[in-house]
Design a protein around this motif. Structure first.
Motif, PDB file in Angstrom:
ATOM      1  N   GLU A  93      15.592  28.735  12.744  1.00 53.29           N
ATOM      2  CA  GLU A  93      14.497  28.449  11.809  1.00 53.29           C
ATOM      3  C   GLU A  93      15.042  28.122  10.420  1.00 53.29           C
ATOM      4  O   GLU A  93      14.596  27.166   9.769  1.00 53.29           O
ATOM      5  CB  GLU A  93      13.552  29.653  11.742  1.00 53.29           C
ATOM      6  CG  GLU A  93      12.374  29.449  10.781  1.00 53.29           C
ATOM      7  CD  GLU A  93      11.506  30.692  10.668  1.00 53.29           C
ATOM      8  OE1 GLU A  93      10.607  30.704   9.807  1.00 53.29           O
ATOM      9  OE2 GLU A  93      11.738  31.671  11.420  1.00 53.29           O
ATOM     10  N   ARG A  94      16.037  28.902   9.969  1.00 50.52           N
ATOM     11  CA  ARG A  94      16.620  28.657   8.642  1.00 50.52           C
ATOM     12  C   ARG A  94      17.341  27.314   8.619  1.00 50.52           C
ATOM     13  O   ARG A  94      17.276  26.562   7.634  1.00 50.52           O
ATOM     14  CB  ARG A  94      17.576  29.787   8.272  1.00 50.52           C
ATOM     15  CG  ARG A  94      16.908  31.134   8.112  1.00 50.52           C
ATOM     16  CD  ARG A  94      17.905  32.196   7.726  1.00 50.52           C
ATOM     17  NE  ARG A  94      18.365  32.024   6.358  1.00 50.52           N
ATOM     18  CZ  ARG A  94      19.405  32.689   5.844  1.00 50.52           C
ATOM     19  NH1 ARG A  94      20.077  33.542   6.594  1.00 50.52           N
ATOM     20  NH2 ARG A  94      19.772  32.481   4.592  1.00 50.52           N
ATOM     21  N   PHE A  95      18.044  27.009   9.699  1.00 51.26           N
ATOM     22  CA  PHE A  95      18.767  25.733   9.788  1.00 51.26           C
ATOM     23  C   PHE A  95      17.800  24.561   9.750  1.00 51.26           C
ATOM     24  O   PHE A  95      18.022  23.570   9.043  1.00 51.26           O
ATOM     25  CB  PHE A  95      19.555  25.701  11.096  1.00 51.26           C
ATOM     26  CG  PHE A  95      21.038  25.503  10.896  1.00 51.26           C
ATOM     27  CD1 PHE A  95      21.576  25.164   9.664  1.00 51.26           C
ATOM     28  CD2 PHE A  95      21.908  25.657  11.958  1.00 51.26           C
ATOM     29  CE1 PHE A  95      22.931  24.990   9.491  1.00 51.26           C
ATOM     30  CE2 PHE A  95      23.276  25.485  11.806  1.00 51.26           C
ATOM     31  CZ  PHE A  95      23.784  25.158  10.561  1.00 51.26           C
ATOM     32  N   GLU A  96      16.738  24.648  10.536  1.00 52.85           N
ATOM     33  CA  GLU A  96      15.784  23.535  10.612  1.00 52.85           C
ATOM     34  C   GLU A  96      15.081  23.322   9.276  1.00 52.85           C
ATOM     35  O   GLU A  96      14.820  22.181   8.877  1.00 52.85           O
ATOM     36  CB  GLU A  96      14.791  23.796  11.744  1.00 52.85           C
ATOM     37  CG  GLU A  96      15.444  23.673  13.127  1.00 52.85           C
ATOM     38  CD  GLU A  96      14.523  24.084  14.256  1.00 52.85           C
ATOM     39  OE1 GLU A  96      13.440  24.657  13.966  1.00 52.85           O
ATOM     40  OE2 GLU A  96      14.892  23.868  15.429  1.00 52.85           O
ATOM     41  N   ASP A 155      24.218  34.424  12.018  1.00 48.75           N
ATOM     42  CA  ASP A 155      23.065  35.203  11.583  1.00 48.75           C
ATOM     43  C   ASP A 155      23.151  36.618  12.128  1.00 48.75           C
ATOM     44  O   ASP A 155      23.491  36.825  13.305  1.00 48.75           O
ATOM     45  CB  ASP A 155      21.770  34.532  12.064  1.00 48.75           C
ATOM     46  CG  ASP A 155      20.547  35.072  11.357  1.00 48.75           C
ATOM     47  OD1 ASP A 155      20.118  34.456  10.366  1.00 48.75           O
ATOM     48  OD2 ASP A 155      20.034  36.116  11.785  1.00 48.75           O
ATOM     49  N   ALA A 156      22.851  37.587  11.291  1.00 47.10           N
ATOM     50  CA  ALA A 156      22.914  38.989  11.713  1.00 47.10           C
ATOM     51  C   ALA A 156      21.635  39.443  12.394  1.00 47.10           C
ATOM     52  O   ALA A 156      21.591  40.541  12.958  1.00 47.10           O
ATOM     53  CB  ALA A 156      23.191  39.878  10.497  1.00 47.10           C
ATOM     54  N   GLU A 157      20.589  38.610  12.360  1.00 48.74           N
ATOM     55  CA  GLU A 157      19.287  39.029  12.889  1.00 48.74           C
ATOM     56  C   GLU A 157      19.056  38.526  14.308  1.00 48.74           C
ATOM     57  O   GLU A 157      18.972  39.296  15.263  1.00 48.74           O
ATOM     58  CB  GLU A 157      18.183  38.533  11.955  1.00 48.74           C
ATOM     59  CG  GLU A 157      16.806  39.066  12.292  1.00 48.74           C
ATOM     60  CD  GLU A 157      15.791  38.711  11.225  1.00 48.74           C
ATOM     61  OE1 GLU A 157      14.650  38.357  11.583  1.00 48.74           O
ATOM     62  OE2 GLU A 157      16.144  38.768  10.024  1.00 48.74           O
ATOM     63  N   SER A 158      18.930  37.194  14.486  1.00 42.75           N
ATOM     64  CA  SER A 158      18.655  36.646  15.813  1.00 42.75           C
ATOM     65  C   SER A 158      18.910  35.150  15.803  1.00 42.75           C
ATOM     66  O   SER A 158      18.962  34.508  14.748  1.00 42.75           O
ATOM     67  CB  SER A 158      17.215  36.910  16.234  1.00 42.75           C
ATOM     68  OG  SER A 158      16.321  36.154  15.419  1.00 42.75           O
ATOM     69  N   GLU A 159      19.026  34.576  17.009  1.00 43.25           N
ATOM     70  CA  GLU A 159      19.218  33.136  17.118  1.00 43.25           C
ATOM     71  C   GLU A 159      17.990  32.388  16.615  1.00 43.25           C
ATOM     72  O   GLU A 159      18.109  31.347  15.955  1.00 43.25           O
ATOM     73  CB  GLU A 159      19.503  32.765  18.575  1.00 43.25           C
ATOM     74  CG  GLU A 159      19.833  31.293  18.764  1.00 43.25           C
ATOM     75  CD  GLU A 159      20.254  30.982  20.184  1.00 43.25           C
ATOM     76  OE1 GLU A 159      20.014  29.847  20.619  1.00 43.25           O
ATOM     77  OE2 GLU A 159      20.814  31.872  20.846  1.00 43.25           O
ATOM     78  N   ALA A 196      20.702  27.790   0.427  1.00 43.44           N
ATOM     79  CA  ALA A 196      19.713  28.178   1.423  1.00 43.44           C
ATOM     80  C   ALA A 196      20.222  29.265   2.365  1.00 43.44           C
ATOM     81  O   ALA A 196      19.460  30.145   2.781  1.00 43.44           O
ATOM     82  CB  ALA A 196      19.285  26.948   2.235  1.00 43.44           C
ATOM     83  N   LEU A 197      21.502  29.212   2.717  1.00 42.65           N
ATOM     84  CA  LEU A 197      22.032  30.087   3.759  1.00 42.65           C
ATOM     85  C   LEU A 197      22.945  31.184   3.234  1.00 42.65           C
ATOM     86  O   LEU A 197      23.225  32.160   3.943  1.00 42.65           O
ATOM     87  CB  LEU A 197      22.782  29.257   4.803  1.00 42.65           C
ATOM     88  CG  LEU A 197      21.969  28.147   5.486  1.00 42.65           C
ATOM     89  CD1 LEU A 197      22.866  27.332   6.404  1.00 42.65           C
ATOM     90  CD2 LEU A 197      20.807  28.737   6.258  1.00 42.65           C
ATOM     91  N   GLY A 198      23.463  31.014   2.018  1.00 45.93           N
ATOM     92  CA  GLY A 198      24.334  32.022   1.437  1.00 45.93           C
ATOM     93  C   GLY A 198      25.545  32.293   2.308  1.00 45.93           C
ATOM     94  O   GLY A 198      26.110  31.368   2.913  1.00 45.93           O
ATOM     95  N   PRO A 199      25.956  33.560   2.446  1.00 43.34           N
ATOM     96  CA  PRO A 199      27.168  33.873   3.201  1.00 43.34           C
ATOM     97  C   PRO A 199      27.038  33.666   4.709  1.00 43.34           C
ATOM     98  O   PRO A 199      28.027  33.770   5.434  1.00 43.34           O
ATOM     99  CB  PRO A 199      27.416  35.356   2.876  1.00 43.34           C
ATOM    100  CG  PRO A 199      26.078  35.885   2.483  1.00 43.34           C
ATOM    101  CD  PRO A 199      25.371  34.760   1.813  1.00 43.34           C
ATOM    102  N   THR A 200      25.826  33.376   5.213  1.00 43.41           N
ATOM    103  CA  THR A 200      25.698  33.115   6.651  1.00 43.41           C
ATOM    104  C   THR A 200      26.206  31.721   7.020  1.00 43.41           C
ATOM    105  O   THR A 200      26.378  31.425   8.204  1.00 43.41           O
ATOM    106  CB  THR A 200      24.236  33.254   7.120  1.00 43.41           C
ATOM    107  OG1 THR A 200      23.437  32.223   6.536  1.00 43.41           O
ATOM    108  CG2 THR A 200      23.678  34.616   6.745  1.00 43.41           C
ATOM    109  N   LEU A 201      26.462  30.859   6.034  1.00 45.15           N
ATOM    110  CA  LEU A 201      27.057  29.545   6.302  1.00 45.15           C
ATOM    111  C   LEU A 201      28.551  29.754   6.554  1.00 45.15           C
ATOM    112  O   LEU A 201      29.311  30.070   5.645  1.00 45.15           O
ATOM    113  CB  LEU A 201      26.846  28.609   5.111  1.00 45.15           C
ATOM    114  CG  LEU A 201      27.412  27.193   5.254  1.00 45.15           C
ATOM    115  CD1 LEU A 201      26.705  26.423   6.353  1.00 45.15           C
ATOM    116  CD2 LEU A 201      27.315  26.436   3.924  1.00 45.15           C
ATOM    117  N   THR A 202      28.981  29.598   7.801  1.00 47.58           N
ATOM    118  CA  THR A 202      30.362  29.928   8.153  1.00 47.58           C
ATOM    119  C   THR A 202      31.258  28.725   8.324  1.00 47.58           C
ATOM    120  O   THR A 202      32.484  28.847   8.286  1.00 47.58           O
ATOM    121  CB  THR A 202      30.400  30.761   9.447  1.00 47.58           C
ATOM    122  OG1 THR A 202      29.623  30.109  10.445  1.00 47.58           O
ATOM    123  CG2 THR A 202      29.838  32.149   9.213  1.00 47.58           C
ATOM    124  N   ALA A 203      30.712  27.546   8.549  1.00 48.12           N
ATOM    125  CA  ALA A 203      31.545  26.350   8.711  1.00 48.12           C
ATOM    126  C   ALA A 203      30.794  25.143   8.176  1.00 48.12           C
ATOM    127  O   ALA A 203      29.564  25.034   8.333  1.00 48.12           O
ATOM    128  CB  ALA A 203      31.916  26.136  10.174  1.00 48.12           C
TER     129      ALA A 203
END
Length: 499
Positions: A322-325, A313-317, A269-276
């Protein structure tokens, strides 16, 4: 001269480092005089000054030394090494002395020189166009992070000890931390090194290149070698664009197996934006809440396991949240997550991270414990935990498994605490600690049976040195000894560690 061998006598408690049998005697007085002439007061021999450098962070290993040398440049460090080699004295490199495997503690023979890199603490260059920062080995990890932030960049290596550990030590042990999933460990974050070799020469490999196919990768020989092949004096490190937002969430899951399945779902779902992606057991949480009562329980009831996730996220909080939820809602629908909380502020995010970061300290407050820093294929983690929990419960009734770690990269801290009620310093706790070799064997045999490694990020030092021979093949050990012999033929660099 105040001779450390005479002033300290036998180590007071804990485990002395094994001495190197057959090492020729060193004229300590002559070497101390030469080092004092070179460094002045930056060569210390007084017991009160030297004592902190002779014991490891966990106070389990105690050594002796002629003194502590604190060079301020690579050239001075090379001169220190040449003097030590000329006198046949071992060299023990040391950074922040925050290691957990006794890798920076001298042995008990008393003829070593500890070379502290703490005075080599300059940030030499910041290159935001090349996304690199060049720093000396004694720079604190937190200072590298700040230098990158000041340049509008991110240096992602993050450890609990980042306010006291140094870059040289991080590289010597190939440190990992909580963001390896996205950015890699110290090895992946380093592009070049400056190293003083065991012959006292300076190798300048501080090239900020991502491609250099001109021979053997010498840099990789020194990273993770724990100071046994040379003295790292500086490094060129990668920086990254700063994310626009970081969002943290805590999820309650039913088992480590559910945690592994949630990881797969999160990656998709998150790809490389999943950091931990951190896992910890209910015992971990209960110890934190017990010993740090100002911290708050994240849910109204306890759960079998917890997963801490972070998305950059490179876009916004708002986009990250939204992606997390969406991810967590899908995971709840799939039966993988029982409850979840997404941090709504920086303060809430820090509160969730504290629950994870305080685990080691909480376990220390509980008393002595038997630590294991292991790496496993992610697909084997659940099988390993289930199998090893059963083995330990059968052989050592009452012991408590404190399991936590970086599930996203397969690194678990599988620690074992004594049965409840074994007070620190009591006979019950002493009896438990006497079981350490047997418990280590059960855990590490299980690790290897599940295709893992007995040291993920803490290094072998002297803690795991002898155990490593049980699990490494003769071919691997032979190649390692050949490298050591080629680079350090006199065996003077950090003897008794790794090999």
């Amino acid at each position: 001269m105040n001779d450390m061998m005479a002033s300290h006598g036998a180590p007071p408690t804990g485990s002395p480092v094994a001495s190197a049998a057959g090492r020729p005697p060193v004229d300590r007085e002559a070497l101390a005089g030469a080092l004092r002439a070179l460094l002045g007061p930056r060569f210390m021999t007084e017991a009160s000054d030297v004592e902190p450098y002779l014991v490891d962070w966990r106070r389990r290993y105690f050594g002796r030394a002629i003194g502590v040398a604190s060079p301020q440049s690579a050239d001075e460090a090379a001169q220190v090494v040449r003097l030590c080699v000329a006198h046949g004295a071992p060299v023990v490199p040391q950074g922040g002395n925050t290691g957990l495997s006794g890798g920076a503690t001298p042995d008990d023979q008393g003829d070593a020189v500890v070379v502290s890199l703490r005075r080599m603490n300059r940030i030499r260059a910041v290159d935001p166009v090349n996304d690199t920062v060049t720093v000396e080995a004694g720079v604190l990890l937190a200072e590298v992070q700040r230098a990158a932030a000041d340049a509008g960049r991110l240096f992602p290596l993050s450890l609990a000890a980042e306010g006291s550990c140094t870059v040289g030590g991080n590289l010597a042990t190939n440190a990992g931390g909580v963001q390896v999933l996205r950015y890699g460990n110290a090895r992946e974050l380093c592009l070049g090194l400056e190293v003083v070799t065991p012959t006292g020469e300076v190798w300048d490999g501080l090239r900020g290149l991502r491609k250099d196919n001109t021979g053997y990768d010498l840099r990789d020989l020194f990273i993770g070698a724990e100071g046994t092949l040379g003295l790292i004096t500086a490094a060129t490190l990668k920086m990254f664009p700063r994310p626009a937002a970081q969002v943290t969430a805590l999820a309650a899951v039913g088992s480590p197996r559910d945690g592994v399945e949630l990881l797969a779902l999160a990656k998709a779902a998150l790809g490389p934006t999943l950091t931990a992606f951190e896992l910890f057991s209910p015992l971990c949480l209960s110890l934190v809440l017990k010993h740090f009562p100002t911290e708050q329980a994240p849910f109204g009831e306890p759960h079998p396991q917890y997963v801490l996730l972070e998305c950059s996220d490179a876009e916004s909080e708002a986009h990250a949240r939204e992606r997390f939820e969406t991810l967590l809602a899908d995971a709840i629908d799939a039966g993988l997550v029982r409850d979840a909380a997404v941090a709504a502020s920086v303060a809430q995010s820090r509160a969730l991270w504290r629950l994870r970061e305080l685990i080691s300290e909480a376990q220390a407050h509980e008393g002595k414990n038997i630590k294991h820093d292991v790496a496993l294929p992610i697909s084997e983690i659940a099988n390993f935990v289930e199998a090893t929990d059963r083995l330990l419960a059968d052989r050592f009734p009452g012991v408590r498994m404190v399991t936590f770690g970086h599930l996203g990269d397969g690194n678990l801290h599988y620690n074992v605490s004594p049965p409840e009620g074994a007070a620190p310093g009591s006979a019950d706790q002493d009896a438990f600690l006497a079981l350490q070799p047997a418990i280590n064997e059960v855990v590490h045999d299980s690790v290897v049976a599940h295709r893992g490694s007995i040291s993920a990020e803490h290094g072998l030092g002297q803690l795991r040195r002898d155990e490593n021979r049980r699990y490494k093949s003769s071919v691997e050990m032979g190649m390692m000894r050949a490298i050591k012999s080629a680079l350090d033929p006199k065996g003077l660099f950090n003897p008794g560690k790794v090999l």
